[in-house]
Each structure stands twice: as C-alpha cells, then as structure tokens.
Design a protein around this motif. Sequence first.
Motif, short mmCIF file in Angstrom:
data_model
loop_
_atom_site.label_atom_id
_atom_site.label_comp_id
_atom_site.label_asym_id
_atom_site.label_seq_id
_atom_site.Cartn_x
_atom_site.Cartn_y
_atom_site.Cartn_z
N ASP A 191 0.88 -1.17 0.00
CA ASP A 191 0.00 0.00 0.00
C ASP A 191 0.91 1.22 0.00
N ARG A 192 1.10 1.79 -1.17
CA ARG A 192 2.08 2.87 -1.35
C ARG A 192 1.68 4.13 -0.59
N GLN A 193 0.39 4.47 -0.58
CA GLN A 193 -0.04 5.69 0.09
C GLN A 193 0.20 5.62 1.60
N GLN A 194 -0.07 4.47 2.20
CA GLN A 194 0.11 4.31 3.64
C GLN A 194 1.52 3.84 3.99
N CYS A 195 2.29 3.45 2.98
CA CYS A 195 3.63 2.87 3.16
C CYS A 195 3.56 1.64 4.06
N VAL A 196 2.63 0.75 3.69
CA VAL A 196 2.40 -0.49 4.42
C VAL A 196 2.61 -1.65 3.46
N VAL A 197 3.27 -2.69 3.96
CA VAL A 197 3.41 -3.92 3.18
C VAL A 197 2.86 -5.07 4.01
N TYR A 198 2.36 -6.07 3.30
CA TYR A 198 1.87 -7.29 3.93
C TYR A 198 2.83 -8.40 3.52
N VAL A 199 3.44 -9.02 4.51
CA VAL A 199 4.51 -9.99 4.28
C VAL A 199 4.09 -11.36 4.78
N HIS A 200 4.21 -12.37 3.91
CA HIS A 200 4.00 -13.74 4.34
C HIS A 200 5.28 -14.21 5.02
N VAL A 201 5.14 -14.70 6.25
CA VAL A 201 6.28 -15.14 7.04
C VAL A 201 6.10 -16.62 7.35
N ILE A 202 7.16 -17.40 7.21
CA ILE A 202 7.07 -18.85 7.35
C ILE A 202 6.86 -19.28 8.80
N ASP A 203 7.32 -18.48 9.77
CA ASP A 203 7.20 -18.89 11.17
C ASP A 203 6.64 -17.75 12.01
N ILE A 204 5.36 -17.87 12.39
CA ILE A 204 4.78 -16.92 13.34
C ILE A 204 4.13 -17.68 14.49
N GLY A 205 4.70 -18.84 14.77
CA GLY A 205 4.12 -19.74 15.76
C GLY A 205 4.27 -19.28 17.20
N SER A 206 5.13 -18.28 17.44
CA SER A 206 5.31 -17.79 18.81
C SER A 206 5.51 -16.29 18.80
N GLU A 207 5.29 -15.69 19.95
CA GLU A 207 5.52 -14.24 20.07
C GLU A 207 6.99 -13.91 19.82
N LYS A 208 7.88 -14.81 20.23
CA LYS A 208 9.31 -14.60 20.01
C LYS A 208 9.64 -14.54 18.52
#
Length: 181
Positions: A126-143
């Motif tokens: 989203d260029r106007q908001q300067c936001v990107v959405y990224v697929h991440v392979i590991d989001i299984g923990s807060e760490k």
Amino acid sequence: MTRDNILRAGVLVWLTAVWVALWGQISPANVLAGFMVGLVIMVTLPLPRIPVRGRLRLLPLIRLVAASVYYALESSLQLAWFALRPGPPPVSGVLRVRFAFRSDLVLVLCTNLLNLIPGTMVLEIDRQQCVVYVHVIDIGSEKAVASFYRTIRHIERLLIAGLENRATPLPPPDTPEEVRS
C-alpha cells in the motif's frame, strides 16, 4: 555532462553488456548490435523519472549489505531446520508492516530485500500508507514474530540512514496483526 545523461549512459552500457552476455561472445558486431538494441529500448520504452531525495551514504549501505547477507543466511538455516526436524511444519501467516520511508525507490528496495530473505514474501504494498503485507514462514510464537519485526526495523533504519535525507518518525512497534494460513 549532467547527472541524467550520466545515468542514461550507464543504462546504455548495462544494456549493451547484457546483450553481449546473452550472446556469450565478445565481438565488435555483438557490441555494436547490443548498443543499437539498447538505444532502441531506451528510445521506445523510456523509464519514468524517479525523484531521488537524500544522499547516498556509503557506511550505512555497507552495513545494509552485511545485514541483508546475515539475515538471508540465518533464514536459510532456519528453513533447513524446519525441513529436517521431526514434527509438524511451522505456523505461517501474513504480517502487516508500516514503514517510515518517504521515497518510492526506498520502498521498492526494501520490499526486494524482504523477498530475498528465505521464508518471507511481500504479498501486497500500500504505497499511500507505506504499508506492506509480508507472508512469514514462522509466526508460531511471540518470540518469532518479535524477531521478524526486529529484523524489519533494522533493515528500515539502515535504508533510511543510507539513502534518505530524513525520515518521518518511525512508527510505533507493530502489533502482531496476523492472518494465519
């Protein structure tokens, strides 16, 4: 010679070199043909002007290259571990990241760097908001999520230091707004 003409000459030399490399043989005919093809490409398909603000700073750019190589190696080892370890695959998902960049060029460079890191892929910008959405392979923990955001903020700071004159204040730390796959 103006800066624009120097850039055009550099692009023409690059296109000529690519042509010669594709033919795999250095000869006067290949160099001349590459030069002519490069001229035709530059005249018929001109690139839009990209406003460049700020200054190029060498030390932060060297740090950026080093950090990018480190993160790519670290992520590659992490992916190898996920492939070899017993057990279920890691929980993956999409995380939202807001950047403090002012420049479209820096945003594109950042998204390309993120795509080069194994285990991540930019899905939407989203260029106007300067936001990107990224697929991440590991989001299984807060760490794991916190580690991802630390990596992103480090790359962002290095890009701003190396390429932008000044940036808007960095956004507050991202909250894990995730869409689990």
